[in-house]
Design a protein around this motif. Structure first.
Motif, short mmCIF file in Angstrom:
data_model
loop_
_atom_site.label_atom_id
_atom_site.label_comp_id
_atom_site.label_asym_id
_atom_site.label_seq_id
_atom_site.Cartn_x
_atom_site.Cartn_y
_atom_site.Cartn_z
N SER A 99 53.10 -111.65 -84.51
CA SER A 99 54.00 -112.92 -82.33
C SER A 99 54.70 -113.86 -83.17
O SER A 99 54.66 -114.34 -85.14
CB SER A 99 52.10 -113.15 -82.98
N TYR A 100 55.32 -114.22 -82.39
CA TYR A 100 55.67 -116.08 -82.96
C TYR A 100 55.91 -116.34 -81.90
O TYR A 100 55.56 -116.56 -80.53
CB TYR A 100 57.82 -115.54 -83.25
N ARG A 101 55.88 -118.03 -82.75
CA ARG A 101 55.30 -118.77 -81.28
C ARG A 101 56.41 -120.29 -82.28
O ARG A 101 56.15 -120.66 -83.01
CB ARG A 101 54.43 -119.54 -81.32
N ASN A 102 56.86 -121.36 -80.20
CA ASN A 102 57.47 -122.00 -81.17
C ASN A 102 57.02 -123.02 -80.25
O ASN A 102 57.61 -123.16 -78.57
CB ASN A 102 59.12 -121.78 -81.15
N ARG A 103 56.04 -123.90 -80.18
CA ARG A 103 55.85 -124.73 -78.80
C ARG A 103 56.52 -126.07 -79.02
O ARG A 103 56.67 -126.02 -77.55
CB ARG A 103 54.54 -125.32 -80.65
N ALA A 104 57.40 -126.22 -79.33
CA ALA A 104 58.82 -127.46 -79.08
C ALA A 104 59.20 -126.58 -78.29
O ALA A 104 59.80 -127.22 -76.77
CB ALA A 104 59.82 -127.56 -80.68
N ARG A 105 59.58 -125.19 -78.14
CA ARG A 105 60.54 -124.73 -76.72
C ARG A 105 59.81 -124.17 -75.86
O ARG A 105 60.47 -123.12 -74.75
CB ARG A 105 61.82 -123.31 -77.85
N GLY A 106 58.34 -124.22 -76.52
CA GLY A 106 57.42 -123.24 -75.07
C GLY A 106 57.70 -122.05 -75.13
O GLY A 106 57.60 -121.06 -74.43
N LEU A 107 58.29 -121.05 -76.41
CA LEU A 107 58.56 -119.42 -76.43
C LEU A 107 56.96 -118.46 -77.09
O LEU A 107 56.89 -119.86 -78.04
CB LEU A 107 59.93 -119.81 -77.23
N HIS A 108 56.64 -117.91 -75.94
CA HIS A 108 55.97 -117.22 -77.48
C HIS A 108 56.16 -115.19 -77.60
O HIS A 108 56.50 -115.05 -76.25
CB HIS A 108 54.62 -117.14 -77.21
N ALA A 109 56.39 -114.82 -78.56
CA ALA A 109 56.87 -113.72 -78.52
C ALA A 109 55.56 -112.88 -79.40
O ALA A 109 55.38 -113.55 -80.24
CB ALA A 109 57.96 -112.70 -78.53
N ALA A 110 55.46 -111.28 -78.65
CA ALA A 110 54.27 -110.92 -79.58
C ALA A 110 54.67 -109.31 -79.78
O ALA A 110 55.53 -108.42 -78.82
CB ALA A 110 53.14 -110.32 -79.10
N LEU A 111 54.59 -108.46 -80.27
CA LEU A 111 55.26 -106.53 -80.74
C LEU A 111 53.67 -106.20 -80.85
O LEU A 111 53.26 -106.35 -82.31
CB LEU A 111 55.92 -106.30 -81.47
N GLY A 112 53.05 -105.62 -80.85
CA GLY A 112 52.14 -104.97 -81.19
C GLY A 112 51.93 -102.77 -80.94
O GLY A 112 52.25 -102.59 -79.84
N ILE A 113 50.78 -102.92 -81.08
CA ILE A 113 50.27 -101.58 -81.01
C ILE A 113 48.71 -100.97 -81.13
O ILE A 113 48.31 -102.15 -81.75
CB ILE A 113 50.24 -100.05 -82.37
N GLN A 114 48.09 -100.54 -80.44
CA GLN A 114 46.45 -100.67 -80.22
C GLN A 114 46.16 -99.46 -79.29
O GLN A 114 46.38 -99.21 -78.78
CB GLN A 114 46.17 -102.05 -78.85
N LYS A 115 45.13 -99.10 -80.04
CA LYS A 115 44.27 -97.77 -79.64
C LYS A 115 42.50 -98.03 -79.96
O LYS A 115 42.39 -98.87 -80.95
CB LYS A 115 43.99 -96.13 -80.13
N TYR A 116 41.77 -96.74 -79.62
CA TYR A 116 40.38 -96.47 -79.98
C TYR A 116 40.12 -95.88 -79.66
O TYR A 116 40.55 -94.11 -79.74
CB TYR A 116 39.86 -97.20 -78.26
N GLN A 117 38.94 -95.64 -81.10
CA GLN A 117 38.06 -94.22 -81.60
C GLN A 117 37.17 -94.32 -80.25
O GLN A 117 36.32 -95.16 -80.43
CB GLN A 117 37.56 -94.90 -82.77
#
Length: 720
Positions: free
Chosen positions: A338-356
């Protein structure tokens, strides 16, 4: 004539800062309080006061008639003292009393060497203030480096004449700088019965981490039989450590658990491996693997990883683990940046998720989709009153599942918000436009795409009213009205990947969508009304009553629905009500209800009452139900029985199935220097068709440690 003399020199007696961290209930250990704390000041000059003084400039000076020596935070009393100026040596014969911030010593003689900062006490009785413990030693020597050595030692936190437990040793060495102590020929006795003997026993002194055995955990359960764990802690480095836990199960065999914790400049984590080579119940090897990692930079970046895997579907039910609950059916595996820049109100995230999945013979349609991968972007600048704020949300995710439909879903949401917020009133206006695309890849059909475009409009306003009363009491009243409009868009052709319909609650009253997830965006033309009131005293420090009531008025039917679910017809929704009432300082009640006005019935609700006399004495009863789903009653209590005994228990009962879901109870005895717990638990297993029974035993020796496992973790949940 009594004289008072100032002698240039110094001595540092840093002794026995801690032999343990447990606090005792004993009010008197014989010498339990600092007698001369007011005389202990930070001054590195040695002061001497005596009734008679024979000073020799270059020989041996004698002080008698009652001697008092003070150096900084140490003080010493004796009848007679000899001081050798050339050797800078103080020798005390006869009764000696010494006190510092850490320890109090009474001895038959003492030698103190000012040059090296060493002291030796013979036939000593001591009290360690930090541990609230006492003991005896044939010899007790200390040095200015924070090292101490005791020979012929007895140590206990029990008062004199009531030594329920005592630790004996030929020799104890303490090193406060390293934070470690050792006992040679260590013998621990409880009620006169030997508990263990070790030729060499190490233990921590202070808060520093040290390599060594941790208190064992002992229990008994139907699935495992007698269950004994003996963890060994290995302090590998300042930033990582290892815990090895051999576990003996009478009906399963011997399991080894290895837990690693690590800490770096920008991240921390832990990993665990549990391995049972040959399960005597199933004749197979069984294991659990777990990893948790979280880290980031100070300002913008954050990364997270989680991995949990078991060898078979019944691992948690049969063997249990601190990593997951036995009722857990989906074990997560995820990686996220994740990337967050509070001053500019920007939030980005890249992820993967799975389950057993731990559901036996579950069809593919009942297993959750994996997200491989998922990208999210959100831009929302700071929100100021009376200003229009734009915002943007973008999501792109690929859903995968074995032998099932797969898809890419891309979603874009552009919104405008306006807010007016004042102490006496508030108002908001929200509008957004959502565009969603699905690129579907069926198992037995050609790939194709679907599109959906949905606008949303919502406005809300309310008042904040305050009615002052006398003596710092007042009442607040907050009525609120909300209007939501979402046009109808046909969505039955869109598959369900991550969408469900949550329980109707106050959180859902003002939601933009009555579904979670993006596969269904409900059409809406409705008005929501709600009111909340709170009663306060002591100028707002104490809230006695909080009540909420709300309902939705659908001007049109909501036709978007999940498969096999009914649409929401026009008219009023169920009425939602919540009440939290602090009846008195000891009594508190809580009620939650959902009233179906069309059927004139209560569809779901809960009632709970709690009585709390102190942190050790309380009781709680609750009742909850959901029509055509469940109906349960729950009782939970902890009650002192006399001065030293306490009983605690919990019982959860299904009124619908007429059977117990969980029952546990225990009894505790606590004296001034030791405590014991005995507990029993009977609960349904993960499949809900058989009961498991467990026994918990724990012995705690104040100032030394615990042996076994108590019921604390089982009882400490779902508190009102």
């Amino acid at each position: 004539m009594r004289g008072f003399y100032r002698i240039s020199g110094g001595i540092l007696l840093s002794v026995l800062s801690s032999l343990g961290s447990a606090q005792s209930l004993c009010e008197d250990l014989g010498v339990s309080s600092r007698r001369h704390a007011e005389a202990l000041i930070a001054d590195e000059t040695l002061y001497a006061e005596a009734g008679a003084v024979d000073l020799q400039a270059y020989g041996t000076s004698k002080l008698g008639g009652g001697v008092r020596l003070r150096f900084g935070r140490q003080i010493l009393f004796a009848d007679d003292v000899e001081y050798s100026q050339p050797k800078r040596h103080l020798q005390v014969e006869g009764q000696t009393f010494f006190e510092s911030d850490a320890i109090q010593v009474q001895a038959q003689s003492a030698d103190l060497r000012l040059e090296s900062g060493q002291a030796l006490f013979r036939d000593a009785q001591y009290v360690a203030f930090a541990a609230n413990a006492r003991g005896q030693a044939d010899e007790l020597s200390v040095s200015s480096e924070g090292k101490a050595k005791l020979t012929g030692v007895r140590y206990t936190s029990c008062p004199a004449g009531q030594e329920d437990w005592v630790l004996k040793g030929d020799e104890i060495k303490l090193d406060s700088a390293r934070g470690i102590g050792s006992v040679r020929n260590a013998r621990l006795q409880f009620k006169g019965v030997p508990l263990f003997w070790l030729p060499l026993f190490y233990f921590p002194v202070g808060e520093q981490r040290q390599t060594g055995f941790l208190p064992p955990r002992i229990g008994d359960a139907d699935a495992t039989g007698l269950d004994i764990r003996a963890p060994f802690y290995w302090n590998l480095a300042p930033n990582y450590d290892l815990t090895l836990t051999p576990r003996y199960m009478a009906q399963r065999g011997t399991q080894l658990s290895t837990g690693l914790r690590y800490l770096w400049s920008h991240s921390e984590g832990r990993s665990l491996v549990e391995y049972l080579d040959d399960d005597e119940g199933s004749n197979e090897a069984r294991y659990l693997l777990a990893t948790h990692l979280v880290g980031g930079t100070r300002e913008h970046w954050l990364w997270q990883a989680e991995w949990l895997h078991v060898s078979d579907l019944n691992y948690l039910t049969d063997l249990g683990s601190d990593e997951a609950d036995e009722a857990q059916s989906q074990l997560p595996r995820s990686l996220r940046l994740s990337y967050r820049n509070r001053a500019r109100g920007l939030h980005a995230a890249l992820g993967i998720q799975k389950y057993q999945s731990l559901i036996a013979d579950a069809p593919a349609t009942e297993k959750p989709y994996a997200r491989l991968p998922e990208f999210q972007l959100r831009w929302a600048p700071r929100y100021n009153s009376k200003e229009i704020r734009p915002s943007l949300q973008i999501q792109s995710v690929q859903f995968r599942r074995q032998d099932s439909l797969e898809a890419w879903r891309s979603d874009l949401n552009l919104a405008l918000d306006w807010r007016y917020d004042q102490p006496q009133a508030f108002a908001t206006v929200h509008g957004d436009y959502r565009w969603t695309e699905y690129r579907l890849s069926p198992v037995d059909a050609p790939a194709h795409s679907l599109h959906r475009q949905v606008p949303t409009f919502q406005t809300s306003m309310g008042l904040r009213l305050i009615k002052p009363q006398d003596a710092g009491r007042y009442q607040t009243l907050t009525p609120q009205i909300n209007y939501l409009y979402v046009p109808l868009r046909a969505q039955d052709q869109i598959p369900i990947f991550d969408t469900s319909q949550p329980d109707f609650s106050f959180d859902q009253l003002f939601a933009l969508n009555r579904f979670t997830g993006l596969d269904r965006i409900s059409d809406a033309n409705l008005v929501t009304t709600a009111v909340r009131t709170d009663w306060y005293s002591d100028h707002g420090r104490i809230r006695h009553l909080s009540a909420k009531l709300g309902v939705q008025w659908r001007l049109e039917s909501a036709n978007v629905r999940l498969p096999d679910a009914a649409a929401a017809s026009a008219g009023s929704s169920d009425w939602l009500g919540e009440l939290d009432y602090r009846i008195s300082q000891r009594w508190r009640a809580q009620m939650v209800g959902q009233w179906n006005a069309d059927e004139n019935r209560m569809d779901q609700g809960s009632v709970a009452a709690r009585y709390q006399r102190s942190s050790r004495s309380f009781a709680q009863v609750s009742y909850r139900f959901r029509r055509d789903n469940f109906e349960q009653a729950d009782a939970f209590f902890a009650v002192p029985i006399g001065h030293r005994w306490r009983a605690a228990g919990r019982w959860t009962y299904s009124l619908e199935d007429h059977r117990s879901l969980e029952a546990l109870g225990g009894i505790e005895y606590r004296s001034c220097c030791w405590a014991a717990q005995f507990g029993w638990r009977r609960n349904l297993n993960g499949d809900g068709d058989e009961y498991n029974s467990s026994i918990y035993l724990q012995l705690e020796l104040n100032g030394l440690g615990r042996i076994g496992e108590g019921l604390d973790r089982q009882l400490d949940r779902d508190i009102l």
